[in-house]
Enzyme design. Structure first.
Site, PDB file in Angstrom:
ATOM      1  N   ASP A  82       0.861  -1.171   0.000  1.00 46.43           N
ATOM      2  CA  ASP A  82       0.000   0.000   0.000  1.00 46.43           C
ATOM      3  C   ASP A  82       0.908   1.235   0.000  1.00 46.43           C
ATOM      4  O   ASP A  82       2.104   1.135   0.322  1.00 46.43           O
ATOM      5  CB  ASP A  82      -0.873  -0.054   1.261  1.00 46.43           C
ATOM      6  CG  ASP A  82      -1.695   1.200   1.467  1.00 46.43           C
ATOM      7  OD1 ASP A  82      -2.303   1.682   0.497  1.00 46.43           O
ATOM      8  OD2 ASP A  82      -1.732   1.699   2.609  1.00 46.43           O
ATOM      9  N   ASP A  84      -0.328   5.033   0.944  1.00 43.40           N
ATOM     10  CA  ASP A  84      -0.635   6.045   1.951  1.00 43.40           C
ATOM     11  C   ASP A  84      -0.520   5.474   3.362  1.00 43.40           C
ATOM     12  O   ASP A  84      -1.082   4.422   3.673  1.00 43.40           O
ATOM     13  CB  ASP A  84      -2.048   6.588   1.738  1.00 43.40           C
ATOM     14  CG  ASP A  84      -2.173   7.326   0.412  1.00 43.40           C
ATOM     15  OD1 ASP A  84      -1.781   8.487   0.349  1.00 43.40           O
ATOM     16  OD2 ASP A  84      -2.643   6.706  -0.564  1.00 43.40           O
TER      17      ASP A  84
END
Length: 292
Positions: A82, A84
Site C-alpha cells: 500500500d 498512503d
C-alpha cells in the site's frame, strides 16, 4: 519449525538482551540470533506458544514488537505494498484536501474509511468530489512540500530487489502520487486510481473502475501468476481496511502501524518498528541491508 522475532523502535535501540533470553528460555527456543544489536533478534521454536498473544500485549507496553511465523519460506519473492500511511507518512487525499480548505472534513472520512466504517468506493468519490476546482499544479506542490517517505522504505526495496524480489505498489490513492513514489523507491510497477483533470483543474471525479480492496487482491493474484509465484511467496503490507484482502491472501500479511480493527485481523503486526521490520522478519541482518 517457527521463528520468533523481537523488534524495538529503531531510533531507541532498546531491545534488552535479558528480555530476549527470558522469552527464549520460557518458550524453549533455540539460540538467540541478533539481527541488529539492541534492535532486532530472533530465535527458533519447535511449536507455536500457547500464550503468544498475551506475551505480545505485554511487550507492546515496552515498545517491542513480536512476530511468530513459520520458519520455512520466510524470505519472500514479491512485495505488494500500500502507499498512503505505509510507504509514505501521509494520506495524499488529505493533503490535497488541506489545499482545498476542506481538510478536516476529508480527514474524518478518510479515517472512517480506513477503519472499515465506510464503503471505500463511496468514501473516495465523496472526498474527491470535495477537491473539484483545485488547479492541477497542486499535485506537484503537495508532492514537493507535504509528502515524506516512511522510514526504512529505501532499505526494504533495495534489499529485497537485490535478493531477486519483485515489488509492486498498489494504492487506493492516485497514480499522480504512486508514479512518483514508485520511481523514487524502485518499485517495478504501480497501480492506483486516476484523478480526472479538465481544463487544468481537478474535476472532482476519478476514472472508473475504482481501485479498492478487491482490486488489491486482484493485483496480488495477477502479478504473482504472471511471475510464476505462489501466494505464499508474497509479502503484503498495509494499514487500512481496504488492505485486508491482500494481507489475508499473502503468505506474510503485515499490518504496519495499522488501524486497530485492521491489526486485529493480522498475525503480523508492526506497531513500533519502521519498514526495515519487514526485512528483519524475513531473517535479514542489518549487515545485509542494501542502501544503508
Amino acid at each position: 519449525m517457527y521463528t520468533a522475532t523481537l523488534l524495538s523502535v529503531p531510533a531507541a535501540r532498546n531491545l534488552d538482551p535479558a528480555l530476549v533470553d527470558n522469552l527464549r528460555n520460557a518458550w524453549g527456543g533455540g539460540d538467540a540470533i541478533w539481527l541488529s544489536a539492541d534492535e532486532a533478534a530472533e530465535f527458533d521454536l519447535q511449536r507455536l506458544p500457547s500464550n503468544q498473544w498475551e506475551v505480545w500485549s505485554e511487550l507492546q507496553v515496552l515498545g517491542v514488537d513480536l512476530v511468530v511465523q513459520p520458519s520455512k519460506g520466510r524470505r519472500k519473492k514479491m512485495l505488494l505494498a500500500d502507499m498512503d500511511s505505509t510507504m509514505i507518512q501521509q494520506e495524499c487525499i488529505d493533503e490535497l484536501a488541506d489545499e482545498a480548505g476542506v481538510g478536516d472534513r476529508v480527514k474524518d472520512i478518510t479515517a472512517r474509511a480506513m477503519n472499515g466504517e465506510l464503503d471505500f468506493d463511496g468514501a473516495l468519490k465523496e472526498r474527491v468530489g470535495l477537491l473539484a476546482g483545485l488547479p492541477e499544479t497542486v499535485i506537484a506542490d503537495v508532492l514537493s512540500n507535504r509528502i515524506t517517505l516512511m522510514p526504512g522504505g529505501r532499505e526494504l526495496l533495495a534489499t529485497m530487489k537485490a535478493n531477486g524480489a519483485y515489488a509492486a505498489l498498489v494504492s487506493g490513492g492516485f497514480t499522480a502520487f504512486t508514479a512518483h513514489v514508485a520511481q523514487t523507491l524502485g518499485f517495478d510497477e504501480n497501480r492506483a486510481n486516476t484523478l480526472v483533470i479538465a481544463d487544468g483543474k481537478l474535476s472532482g471525479t476519478v476514472s472508473l473502475p475504482i481501485l479498492g480492496r478487491e482490486a488489491k487482491v486482484a493485483a496480488l493474484r495477477d502479478i504473482s501468476a504472471r511471475l510464476g509465484l505462489t501466494h505464499d511467496e508474497v509479502m503484503a503490507v498495509g494499514d487500512g481496511a481496504n488492505d485486508l484482502g491482500m494481507l489475508g491472501l499473502a503468505g506474510a500479511g503485515v499490518a504496519l502501524h495499522a488501524k486497530p480493527s485492521v491489526a486485529a485481523e493480522c498475525d503480523i503486526r508492526i506497531n513500533h518498528g519502521d519498514l526495515t521490520a519487514l526485512l528483519y522478519i524475513q531473517g535479514y541482518a542489518k549487515t545485509e541491508f542494501v542502501g544503508v
